[in-house]
Design an enzyme around this catalytic site. Structure first.
Site, PDB file in Angstrom:
ATOM      1  N   LEU A 128       0.909  -1.276  -0.108  1.00 48.67           N
ATOM      2  CA  LEU A 128      -0.185  -0.183  -0.030  1.00 48.67           C
ATOM      3  C   LEU A 128       0.881   1.195  -0.153  1.00 48.67           C
ATOM      4  CD1 LEU A 128      -2.974   0.889   0.291  1.00 48.67           C
ATOM      5  CD2 LEU A 128      -2.748   0.945   2.750  1.00 48.67           C
ATOM      6  N   ASP A 129       0.780   2.320  -0.797  1.00 46.72           N
ATOM      7  CA  ASP A 129       1.384   3.479  -0.792  1.00 46.72           C
ATOM      8  C   ASP A 129       1.499   3.905   0.469  1.00 46.72           C
ATOM      9  OD1 ASP A 129       1.424   2.979  -3.757  1.00 46.72           O
ATOM     10  OD2 ASP A 129       0.156   4.909  -4.041  1.00 46.72           O
ATOM     11  N   ALA A 130       3.102   4.373   0.684  1.00 49.21           N
ATOM     12  CA  ALA A 130       3.327   5.125   1.703  1.00 49.21           C
ATOM     13  C   ALA A 130       2.328   6.229   2.308  1.00 49.21           C
ATOM     14  CB  ALA A 130       4.579   5.531   2.022  1.00 49.21           C
ATOM     15  N   ALA A 132      -0.772   6.481   1.392  1.00 45.87           N
ATOM     16  CA  ALA A 132      -1.946   6.086   1.558  1.00 45.87           C
ATOM     17  C   ALA A 132      -2.235   5.379   3.033  1.00 45.87           C
ATOM     18  CB  ALA A 132      -2.478   5.200   0.337  1.00 45.87           C
ATOM     19  N   ARG A 216      -4.579   6.302  -8.296  1.00 41.08           N
ATOM     20  CA  ARG A 216      -4.003   7.695  -8.630  1.00 41.08           C
ATOM     21  C   ARG A 216      -3.885   8.035  -9.941  1.00 41.08           C
ATOM     22  NH1 ARG A 216       0.886   7.659  -4.330  1.00 41.08           N
ATOM     23  NH2 ARG A 216       1.146  10.122  -4.638  1.00 41.08           N
TER      24      ARG A 216
END
Length: 264
Positions: A128-130, A132, A216
């Site tokens: 999971l994106d940092a 997010a 995104r």
């Protein structure tokens, strides 16, 4: 200050002593860096983090230190354990927390914080994106990690996100299937709420694939970048308004359908 040390010890010595002799760093700073995952060595043929400052190294041992005082000074926001299923656990990762560490340290990563909190081995299942926030699975043994990872790669996990985007976006299960990096990518967007005052829209996004920055990029591609998206839109003081709110799948360990969902 940032420096990298890569040395092979010539005589039996303690790890902290070898690093102190080869650098200008005080031993206390070296110990702190080691505890935070910035030191590496080879054990049983694998390169792993070396955290014990007083580990005795034999002559010929190779040791590396990736020291960055700015990285080491960071204080992470703590994740929340949602449920412990024994062989895996479910966590809420806050905004800004990494999924896993880098060579410069892992004290600001979910993987390390979960390991410390549960006192059990932890294995990354998905990312999971940092920037997010939201739900993530952490496995506690290699077989569970492999089985859970196969669910994600096999596209058998239902993944739902909430996002706040710029502009007025009215959508009802709108399909976005623009390829990303030459690979098929599928996102489905549904409007949850419109805010005329701030000119933003809260949306639900279900993704069938998991490409890098997929949500995104897809939302920015239709002219509705996520609020706080520094890469594909504009930054915001509150950060990226993207959150993983639901994971559902057939548990490969119990064979039972499970759903993990954040409260509304």
């Amino acid at each position: 200050m940032r420096q990298t040390l890569d040395l092979t010890v010539k005589t039996n010595t303690l790890a902290v002593d070898a690093l102190a002799e080869a650098s200008s760093l005080p031993k206390q700073r070296i110990k702190d860096a080691m505890a935070k995952g910035a030191c590496w060595w080879v054990q049983k043929g694998k390169q792993v983090r070396l955290r014990k400052a007083k580990r005795e190294l034999k002559a010929g041992s190779r040791i590396q230190l990736f020291y960055d005082d700015q990285v080491l000074a960071r204080k992470p926001e703590q994740p929340t354990l949602i449920e412990n299923k024994g062989r895996y656990s479910v966590w809420y990762k806050p905004h800004g927390l990494l999924a896993q560490g880098s060579q410069w340290g892992d004290h600001c990563s979910l993987l390390r914080l979960a390991e410390v909190a549960t006192n059990t081995p932890c294995f990354l299942v998905h990312r999971l994106d940092a920037d997010a926030a939201g739900l993530m699975l952490i496995a506690h043994d290699p077989k569970a990690a492999g089985a859970l990872s196969q669910l994600f790669s096999g596209r058998t996990v239902t993944k739902i996100y909430h996002a706040t985007v710029i502009g007025q976006l009215e959508a009802a299960d709108r399909l976005i299937d623009d390829p990303l990096d030459g690979k098929d990518s599928v996102s489905r967007v549904t409007t949850l709420a419109l805010d005329d005052q701030s000119n933003t829209t809260q949306v639900k996004v279900l993704i069938e694939t998991g490409r890098k920055h997929q949500i995104r990029r897809h939302l920015a591609g239709i002219g509705h970048a996520i609020v706080g998206d520094r890469l594909y839109g504009l930054g915001h003081p509150d950060g990226l308004q993207l959150e993983a709110v639901l994971l559902a799948f057939t548990c490969p360990i119990s064979g039972v359908e499970v759903t993990f969902k954040l409260p509304d």
